[in-house]
Scaffold this motif. Structure first.
Motif, PDB file in Angstrom:
ATOM      1  N   PRO A  67       0.616  -0.869   0.303  1.00  0.00           N
ATOM      2  CA  PRO A  67       0.193   0.242  -0.482  1.00  0.00           C
ATOM      3  C   PRO A  67       0.941   1.287   0.346  1.00  0.00           C
ATOM      4  O   PRO A  67       0.675   2.281  -0.488  1.00  0.00           O
ATOM      5  CB  PRO A  67      -1.048  -0.366   1.109  1.00  0.00           C
ATOM      6  N   GLY A  68       1.817   1.056   0.722  1.00  0.00           N
ATOM      7  CA  GLY A  68       2.608   2.615   0.937  1.00  0.00           C
ATOM      8  C   GLY A  68       3.111   2.827  -0.523  1.00  0.00           C
ATOM      9  O   GLY A  68       3.618   3.671  -1.092  1.00  0.00           O
ATOM     10  N   THR A  96      -3.592  -7.397   2.244  1.00  0.00           N
ATOM     11  CA  THR A  96      -4.460  -7.246   2.778  1.00  0.00           C
ATOM     12  C   THR A  96      -5.557  -6.354   2.338  1.00  0.00           C
ATOM     13  O   THR A  96      -6.580  -5.139   2.843  1.00  0.00           O
ATOM     14  CB  THR A  96      -3.540  -5.159   2.982  1.00  0.00           C
ATOM     15  N   GLU A  97      -6.254  -6.857   1.020  1.00  0.00           N
ATOM     16  CA  GLU A  97      -7.733  -6.698   0.771  1.00  0.00           C
ATOM     17  C   GLU A  97      -8.613  -6.967   2.071  1.00  0.00           C
ATOM     18  O   GLU A  97      -9.062  -8.197   1.810  1.00  0.00           O
ATOM     19  CB  GLU A  97      -8.037  -6.591  -0.642  1.00  0.00           C
TER      20      GLU A  97
END
Lengths: 370, 257, 291
Positions: free
Chosen positions: C209-210, C290-291
């Protein structure tokens, strides 16, 4: 605990800074009010739209004018002629005076962005040289819209230490012996005209064969080390010997030689060069019309001009008394006053929006190919 | 060998910081160089700092930029964090649309937004000025905050918050004692980001600045055309040194969980 | 929480941000979108009518595409290099440096961007130019360099752009790496994964994500950049951003400028969708999505 101390200290510092700045502002106001005894006081604010560092914002000028008329002068700066027009279009009734180039003046008049100027209200109007006072382009429907203030040429400069024998022709820009030493002015309009002049076109503002001009520009580019977009940029390139030759403005060249002490010589090549005139105009619905007229008078006065030229360096003046006050060998009097030189100049003309769009695309295309 | 490997991260960080700070060292040196044209060799002189002190316009522009930047940073971070929390933690209809709407402000060159804001404000009679700039800056800064904080939220386990709630903590207490410390680097990152976006923003400020009021990047850019003195180096150096010191001092007090 | 309360909370938390975005960004953009279909800027004295001519102009001028692909390529190089430098940097600060340095370095990374862009780029010019600081430094350590010729060429543009976006990338990646759960890495180790596998199969996916946020914040603005190319690239510094800028500053052709900008936006959205699909595939093949 430490954090509180920290924020306290930062707030103190910020307050100190604000105090310093407001002290400065306070002294200005005090000075202004001391002058209230003067009879000519108009008061209020005058909003000027001009290039930064182009004479009108010199601190001596702001002080002098402020003392004479009790007017606070505020500047808003522009970075292109088109931007000047856009600011007028999007902020009516905000500005008082502006400095449009003569080639852009008719556009402003046509769009209703300017007020006609009553020249009888200008003391120094008759001081203007007749070739400026009688110009057609400053007039529309018999009324004057622009007061010529300065004029100059966009031509060649070279480093006298690198080229002691001198240069007198634009063809050097295409000469491989000079490759990599050239800085070219990043302007589509002036490039079009200059390349046309170099090609010997008698009417560079109405080029017949755009492809030929484009081709000539393409041949120019490998010779050019870099493009410049500001006087300061060019000065730095020249001073650091990154380049020794290029396209530059007459007023800027005189500043570079006198104030900066650079070995720069300005020359109007035998093919010719572009000449331009900057004029003062009054915006439509100017809030402080009276101050606007006094301002224009002050700007074209020889007192202002001589001080500006001596202390900073200026383009050529448009008034008789300014010329008379210059030393006989001054660049602006000797070179720019020479009729031989003037005959080689091609005066900048108003270019239609369609043409400008097309010329801009040609220049972009040439640059994109690099 | 093991020692050298252990030093490797330190060395790498040092090299990258060197790269990031190299032009700044030059900037500070040129502010102390007598030549206004950046010619070498350097002749040390404080002339530009003296000139800066008299340059009302530049000083107030600098102050405007700082105050505006702080206001923008705080507003955008607060609003953006709230939105990011919802986007990161919840699933609901329209979520993808909301996420997609963050892209245009980042993708479209700010010049377009600036011109459009000029027009919009002109039509609805919002006067040009620092407040108009504030509105614009927060607008373009928000997507960055939301993106950054969403990433941070995704990296933190919601189970911690849920555990706190199940133990009877109110939403507010959960946020202050659990969530906030967990996302602190994100918050600080967002504050720094948005301050930077506002402080260095030329385009939007240029179009929304009225005559007489200015911000630092606007002053610097308009000086481009005919006169760019190293007073600009001087004021940038002062701001840099001041903020670097502030950061070094305050970082002692901040604990990243 | 009841259904209505839950949705109300979400709504209220989203409202300030999105209404600000709507008012200060999305509506202005809508105005410009409308403009892009006009024949002229409706502020001058000319008659204005609806037309597709601006979009047609973009597709009819070959060199616009040359410039666009140059901008996209520049964005790719810049983002890639930034990622390459920023990831280890963020990793080092987040996971290898002692606690008291973490906060300071994290903040110091972005301070260089508080020197205004122009000053920063002029300083780079001094470093990179012939006879400049870089050449001087290389000569003094004995390298036989003559005429480095970096300034006013494409590599100088990349250097300037990387310098300008690296801090953002470092910050975004740090913010995610910082929260990496060591227990996940321990679990992977106890399952027999070696350090490299642990990095690729656990750390990288969790930091995605980052990374994605950083890539978005770098790639997209670089595509439309024009000032770094101009100041550091000399005559090689023309991009599609320059063309857009010209329409507003040198000409009064806002519709064309807007049209090109929206076409760029379209390209970006297409690229992001493609990237999104790629990332989803990536997530399915790793632990701890992470979804």
């Amino acid at each position: 605990m430490k954090f509180q101390k920290l924020s306290f200290t930062s707030i103190l510092i910020l307050m100190a800074a604000m105090l310093l700045i407001s002290c400065g502002k306070a002294t200005q106001t005090i000075e202004a009010s001391i002058n209230q005894g003067n009879d000519n006081q108009i008061g209020g604010v005058l909003r000027v739209l001009n290039w930064q560092g182009y004479g009108s914002d010199e601190s001596f000028a702001l002080d002098e004018f402020g003392k004479m008329y009790g007017v606070k002068v505020e500047h808003d700066y522009i970075t292109s002629e088109e931007e000047m027009l856009t600011k007028l279009r999007t902020s009516p009734g905000v500005y008082d005076v502006l400095l449009p180039n003569l080639a852009y003046l008719p556009i402003a008049v046509q769009e209703g962005l300017l007020e006609p100027i009553d020249t009888s209200m200008l003391e120094n109007w008759n001081d203007l040289l007749s070739r400026f006072k009688d110009l057609d382009d400053i007039r529309s429907n018999g009324q004057v819209y622009g007061v010529p203030w300065t004029w100059g040429a966009t031509a060649m400069v070279y480093n006298t230490e690198v080229y002691p024998d001198g240069i007198d022709s634009m063809q050097v820009f295409w000469d491989p012996n000079y490759a990599g030493q050239i800085a070219w002015w990043d302007s589509y309009e002036d490039t079009m005209a200059l390349v046309g002049i170099a090609m010997g076109d008698p009417d560079p503002y109405h080029p017949k064969d755009l492809n030929a001009v484009k081709q000539k520009m393409m041949e120019l580019m490998p010779q050019v080390k870099t493009l410049w977009a500001s006087e300061d940029e060019f000065d730095k390139l020249f001073a650091n010997k990154d380049i020794s030759l290029g396209v530059f403005w007459s007023g800027s060249a005189s500043r570079a030689a006198t104030v900066m002490g650079l070995p720069m010589k300005f020359v109007i090549p035998k093919e010719g060069a572009i000449a331009w005139i900057d004029t003062w105009a009054i915006a439509k619905d100017a809030p402080n019309r009276e101050a606007a007229y006094r301002w224009i008078d002050y700007m074209i006065s020889s007192g202002f001009y001589i001080r500006w030229d001596t202390e900073v360096g200026a383009p050529a003046p448009t008034t008789q008394s300014s010329i008379d006050a210059l030393p006989a060998d001054a660049f602006n009097r000797a070179v720019m006053g020479d009729p031989q030189v003037i005959s080689r100049l091609v005066w900048m003309q108003t270019v239609s929006a369609e043409d400008r769009q097309q010329w801009n695309q040609i220049w972009e295309e040439v640059k994109a190919a690099q | 060998m093991k020692l050298r490997l252990r030093l490797l991260p330190y060395f790498y960080v040092f090299m990258v910081m060197f790269f990031l700070y190299a032009p700044l060292v030059i900037m500070i040196l040129m502010g102390l160089n007598r030549s206004p044209l950046y010619t070498l060799p350097i002749k040390l002189d404080l002339v530009w700092y003296r000139d800066l002190f008299h340059n009302q316009r530049l000083l107030s522009a600098g102050l405007n930029s700082i105050l505006l930047g702080i206001a923008v940073a705080v507003t955008a971070t607060v609003l953006g964090t709230l939105a990011a929390w919802v986007l990161a933690r919840h699933k609901f209809r329209g979520k993808s649309l909301l996420q997609t709407l963050l892209i245009p402000p980042i993708a479209i060159p700010w010049l377009i937004i600036a011109v459009a804001l000029l027009l919009l404000f002109f039509w609805i009679k919002v006067p040009r000025g620092l407040f108009a700039m504030y509105l614009g800056h927060v607008g373009v800064a928000l997507p960055y905050v939301i993106l950054l904080l969403s990433a941070r939220f995704q990296g933190t386990d919601p189970a911690l918050e849920e555990a706190a709630r199940s133990l009877g903590a109110s939403p507010l207490v959960t946020f202050l004692r659990i969530t906030f410390p967990l996302i602190l680097p994100g918050i600080i990152g967002a504050l720094l980001f948005t301050f930077t976006i506002s402080f260095d923003n030329f385009v939007i400020s240029h179009f929304l600045a009225p005559p007489g009021v200015s911000t630092l990047p606007v002053e610097i850019y308009s000086a481009i055309r005919k006169g760019f003195t190293p007073e600009i180096n001087a004021i940038s150096s002062i701001i840099f040194l001041f903020s670097a010191t502030l950061i070094l001092i305050s970082s002692r007090r901040i604990e990243f969980v | 929480m009841s259904f209505i309360r839950k949705n109300l909370t979400r709504f209220l938390l989203l409202l300030p941000s999105y209404s600000w975005l709507l008012f200060a960004v999305l509506i202005p953009l809508l105005i410009m979108l409308v403009f892009s279909f006009l024949s002229d800027t409706p502020l001058g004295s000319r008659d204005v009518y609806a037309t597709l001519k601006n979009y047609q102009t973009y597709f009819s001028l070959g060199f616009y595409w040359v410039l666009t692909s140059k901008s996209i390529l520049t964005a790719v190089y810049t983002t890639f290099i930034c990622l390459l430098i920023a990831y280890p940097m963020a990793y080092a600060i987040a996971r290898r440096l002692p606690g008291r340095w973490k906060a300071a370095l994290f903040m110091l990374v972005i301070v260089p961007l508080w020197s205004n862009t122009l000053v920063r780029l002029y300083s780079w010019a001094i470093v990179l130019r012939d006879g400049g600081v870089l050449e001087y430094a290389l000569k003094s350590i004995g390298l036989p360099i003559q005429n480095l010729s970096i300034l006013y060429s494409y590599p100088a543009v990349i250097i300037g752009l990387v310098h300008g976006y690296l801090p953002y990338m470092v910050l975004t990646i740090y913010v995610v790496l910082d929260r990496l759960d060591d227990s996940l890495l321990e679990a992977a180790a106890s399952l027999g994964a070696n350090p490299w596998q642990r990095f690729l199969r656990v750390t990288v996916p969790l930091s995605l994500p980052g990374v994605i946020a950083g890539v978005i914040m770098t790639f997209i603005p670089v595509m439309g950049s024009f000032i770094e190319p101009r100041l550091l690239g000399g005559k090689e510094g023309t991009m599609i951003g320059t063309v857009i800028e010209d329409q507003f500053v040198q000409l009064f052709n806002w519709p064309l400028g807007a049209a090109i900008a929206f076409l760029l936006l379209l390209m970006v959205l297409v690229m992001l969708t493609a990237m999104g699909l790629f990332v989803r595939r990536l997530n399915r093949t790793s632990i701890g999505g992470t979804e």
